[in-house]
Design an enzyme around this catalytic site. Structure first.
Site, PDB file in Angstrom:
ATOM      1  N   HIS B  94       0.888  -1.284  -0.221  1.00  0.00           N
ATOM      2  CA  HIS B  94      -0.279  -0.028   0.038  1.00  0.00           C
ATOM      3  C   HIS B  94       0.863   1.228  -0.141  1.00  0.00           C
ATOM      4  O   HIS B  94       1.878   1.283   0.732  1.00  0.00           O
ATOM      5  CB  HIS B  94      -0.988  -0.090   1.271  1.00  0.00           C
ATOM      6  CG  HIS B  94      -1.652   1.258   1.238  1.00  0.00           C
ATOM      7  ND1 HIS B  94      -2.405   2.023   0.406  1.00  0.00           N
ATOM      8  CD2 HIS B  94      -1.798   1.969   2.517  1.00  0.00           C
ATOM      9  CE1 HIS B  94      -3.111   2.981   0.813  1.00  0.00           C
ATOM     10  NE2 HIS B  94      -2.644   3.313   1.879  1.00  0.00           N
ATOM     11  N   HIS B  96       0.964   5.792  -1.326  1.00  0.00           N
ATOM     12  CA  HIS B  96       0.239   6.959  -1.548  1.00  0.00           C
ATOM     13  C   HIS B  96       0.977   7.524  -2.822  1.00  0.00           C
ATOM     14  O   HIS B  96       1.187   8.642  -2.938  1.00  0.00           O
ATOM     15  CB  HIS B  96      -0.050   7.950  -0.497  1.00  0.00           C
ATOM     16  CG  HIS B  96      -0.863   7.600   0.699  1.00  0.00           C
ATOM     17  ND1 HIS B  96      -1.404   8.662   1.520  1.00  0.00           N
ATOM     18  CD2 HIS B  96      -1.285   6.509   0.715  1.00  0.00           C
ATOM     19  CE1 HIS B  96      -2.198   7.713   2.422  1.00  0.00           C
ATOM     20  NE2 HIS B  96      -2.630   6.770   1.887  1.00  0.00           N
ATOM     21  N   ASP B 119       0.760  -4.827 -20.571  1.00  0.00           N
ATOM     22  CA  ASP B 119       1.802  -5.810 -20.005  1.00  0.00           C
ATOM     23  C   ASP B 119       1.461  -6.372 -18.608  1.00  0.00           C
ATOM     24  O   ASP B 119       2.104  -7.574 -18.521  1.00  0.00           O
ATOM     25  CB  ASP B 119       2.816  -5.487 -20.232  1.00  0.00           C
ATOM     26  CG  ASP B 119       3.453  -5.335 -21.500  1.00  0.00           C
ATOM     27  OD1 ASP B 119       3.125  -5.840 -22.484  1.00  0.00           O
ATOM     28  OD2 ASP B 119       4.477  -4.341 -21.796  1.00  0.00           O
ATOM     29  N   HIS B 168      -8.445   7.853  -1.879  1.00  0.00           N
ATOM     30  CA  HIS B 168      -7.301   7.340  -1.052  1.00  0.00           C
ATOM     31  C   HIS B 168      -6.052   7.261  -1.607  1.00  0.00           C
ATOM     32  O   HIS B 168      -5.261   7.920  -2.056  1.00  0.00           O
ATOM     33  CB  HIS B 168      -7.672   6.262  -0.242  1.00  0.00           C
ATOM     34  CG  HIS B 168      -6.896   5.588   0.972  1.00  0.00           C
ATOM     35  ND1 HIS B 168      -7.317   5.125   2.069  1.00  0.00           N
ATOM     36  CD2 HIS B 168      -5.311   5.676   1.027  1.00  0.00           C
ATOM     37  CE1 HIS B 168      -6.463   4.833   2.947  1.00  0.00           C
ATOM     38  NE2 HIS B 168      -4.992   5.056   2.125  1.00  0.00           N
ATOM     39  N   TYR B 226       7.629 -14.147 -22.860  1.00  0.00           N
ATOM     40  CA  TYR B 226       8.690 -12.972 -22.512  1.00  0.00           C
ATOM     41  C   TYR B 226       9.459 -13.611 -21.363  1.00  0.00           C
ATOM     42  O   TYR B 226       9.280 -14.438 -20.519  1.00  0.00           O
ATOM     43  CB  TYR B 226       7.785 -11.873 -22.136  1.00  0.00           C
ATOM     44  CG  TYR B 226       8.611 -10.819 -21.583  1.00  0.00           C
ATOM     45  CD1 TYR B 226       8.902  -9.610 -22.498  1.00  0.00           C
ATOM     46  CD2 TYR B 226       9.084 -10.484 -20.026  1.00  0.00           C
ATOM     47  CE1 TYR B 226       9.649  -8.695 -22.076  1.00  0.00           C
ATOM     48  CE2 TYR B 226       9.755  -9.469 -19.809  1.00  0.00           C
ATOM     49  CZ  TYR B 226      10.306  -8.504 -20.756  1.00  0.00           C
ATOM     50  OH  TYR B 226      10.884  -7.354 -20.548  1.00  0.00           O
TER      51      TYR B 226
END
Lengths: 229, 229, 229, 229
Positions: B94, B96, B119, B168, B226
């Site tokens: 998490h 910001h 991708d 948020h 890939y």
């Protein structure tokens, strides 16, 4: 004397450069010993790489210089006016950081658009009134302090540790000089996020009060539960 | 115990700072040993430069702390709720980060506008519903997890390893803590590209499904071609 | 001879890279000894990491090369034309710095929207006329200087140490080569702030003359009170 | 064999990271020895910090691998198609650099808005057609090369060393692998400047042909007069 105050103020000034909020000798941070009525502030126009604690200037709240061979920041009267009125504030910071200055120049408060903002600032970042010609011509820096104080009538400066001076840039503050700089760093992030958000969604409204309360109060005040203490 | 888990979680947290997705002590990464039901997560409010594996907090999925002298991240209940529901997810992140937060604050999903997005993310980056006052007031962090889980009903979290929590910021995840951070880094790039693209061409539409399929599936799943394996 | 001039010009050129105003060998700074009528300028197309004072090219004001094994910057005729007309200017700088170039390419002067601008530039950053086909085809670099000089008719170049050449980019100047680079650095900040400000508030007007006077004159001229002298 | 080619390709790939055009293992650069019909290219999915010349993969123009233990970049068929058609091109580069990708995702060519652009690119940066479902489903990377070649019918690729693949990102090229990377770096600057310019002035038109000619031709072709040769 006041070695710890001078050291804290010097370190906080250097943090401005570390966080890329300033170039050259722009910006300034001060700190106060409220009990003694003594303020330490960066000298005017000295590059950050040359700052040492002994170069900080000590003044009384009326502007009388107590110690220091260098002239204090030209913004000193603004700082002193804030300290005379914000008794809980222990450090003040002024920069022209780019994103916050964009909002100040646009003459717009920064609306609270998300939780990053709400984690630190308990509402929109206020913007001052435009200063009158008289306020600008005489005692400009003192009047800059006064226009901020006027804007904060009825507000708790520690709940809103930032202001945008119209056409100019941000002042931030906190319990310590380091806190004042942290507020300046966070404000710069918040200003950038807010600009991007309104470009994506021009009709965006501020967040709900309940979300603002939640985020601000989980980090501040007696019911805070963030961090280790 | 769980030395490898703590080391991986600590390293992934430090990657957040290396990739400039966080400042100060913002953001957090966790990892899980699903077999043991043990989660390791960053302690709350500790600066990244001070993080070491032994400071990671170990918890059970119900929030019971098993090891650690520090308080876990205040966002821990969000992480646990995701682990309880996303059984294939081994790490959660998490932040910001600025560009992703712009979209979250704007309350807009990030449309899939190009192959960089395709991708890594198999569709638009979803945004959660705005949380209700009740969800915010009580068990806010737990409810943040719940609103994400609700948004992912019928979706495979490993095909869409990111979400924007409205007002948020982003949560990302992956098979490992390192993968969760990689998703956060790529999301930040994708968010920046999408903002620029809609400014150049405000009427821009998402890419065709066939192009999304091609790019996502050449890097993921049994027909991927890939990389070196 | 002119060792000090060559050293100052070399250092100022290197500052362009330090401040991230240039990439590769883009940009150039010159300096002049007005008494001797000698100009030192960066050689053409040489990377900044390879610049040393002895590589600076010395010329007379008519373009005659006095010293130097390398070809001077291809923009040399622009510099010389400015020195021939701006007798108080001791250093000139040309870059394609990104934010200033945005305004130059947009064919818009940068309005004075705040005090960061007013601290250094006494009015809007002017933009030249678009050059005619004839001016472009023959003696282009000389004519670039001429179109700048024409734009500055009746203006004091030290009060406005910057110009945007339409469709092109900024030239800045000052009493010394170092001052010219400082003006380029500040211009880049001002250009970024102005773009953000008009995006936030598209109807934004320039600041009042009294505020411009206050900020410019507190840093410049006989009543200046910023810094240590 | 082909040590010099492998070294040049390896160095050019590393330059992508130095110039911050790529993160992780994104992007790739190749080079060709046209006389021998041998192409060297970055291996797929290998981080830049681990690249060494001996890890470069050598192929013939039909895709047959001549040397190398690693799989070549998954974009190899695009590179080979370009080499088969652009006989003067000695190096090719593909990135998802953020500003160029914004334009590619917006499906807009980058108009020539200033001299920074004109110094390197002789006209607007072209954008390919959107690829059809058939072109995407089968031989996608080969068809990516074909759609670029189709877009360049009648054009000299050395006069326009860049293209935007619609919904995707830029390919650039030049006489050498290093030149291909330089074109990618300049393109990224040009893309950023163009975005800012149209935000300041949405009605902005491309520059006049005479100015484009002047800037392009003073740096390229038999009458060039920039640099030291």
């Amino acid at each position: 004397m006041y070695e710890e105050l001078k050291r804290a103020v010097c370190e906080a000034n250097i943090e401005l450069q570390t966080h890329k909020l300033v170039i050259y000798s722009w910006g300034n941070v001060s700190g106060i010993d409220h009990a003694a009525g003594i303020v330490a502030i960066k000298p005017s126009g000295v590059p950050y790489d040359e700052l040492t604690p002994d170069k900080m200037v000590l003044l009384e709240l009326d502007g009388n210089i107590v110690e220091g061979n260098l002239r204090p920041s030209s913004d000193t009267p603004s700082h002193l006016e804030l300290y005379r009125n914000f008794k809980t504030v222990g450090g003040i910071c002024h920069t022209h950081s780019v994103n916050a200055a964009m909002w100040a120049q646009a003459n717009r408060e920064i609306p609270c658009l998300g939780t990053t903002h709400a984690d630190f600032f308990y509402g929109p970042i206020p913007i001052t009134e435009t200063m009158t010609a008289e306020e600008i011509k005489t005692n400009y820096e003192l009047n800059t302090g006064k226009v901020i104080v006027r804007r904060f009538a009825g507000m708790d400066p520690l709940q809103m540790p930032a202001v945008l001076v119209a056409n100019h840039g941000p002042f931030t503050w906190g319990k310590t000089p380091a806190d004042a700089v942290e507020a300046a760093v966070v404000l710069e992030q918040v200003a950038a996020m807010a600009l991007g958000a309104i470009m994506i969604n021009p009709k965006l409204k501020k967040i709900e009060q309940v979300l603002l309360d939640k985020h601000y109060l989980r980090k501040h005040g007696k019911n805070a539960y963030y961090g280790q203490k």
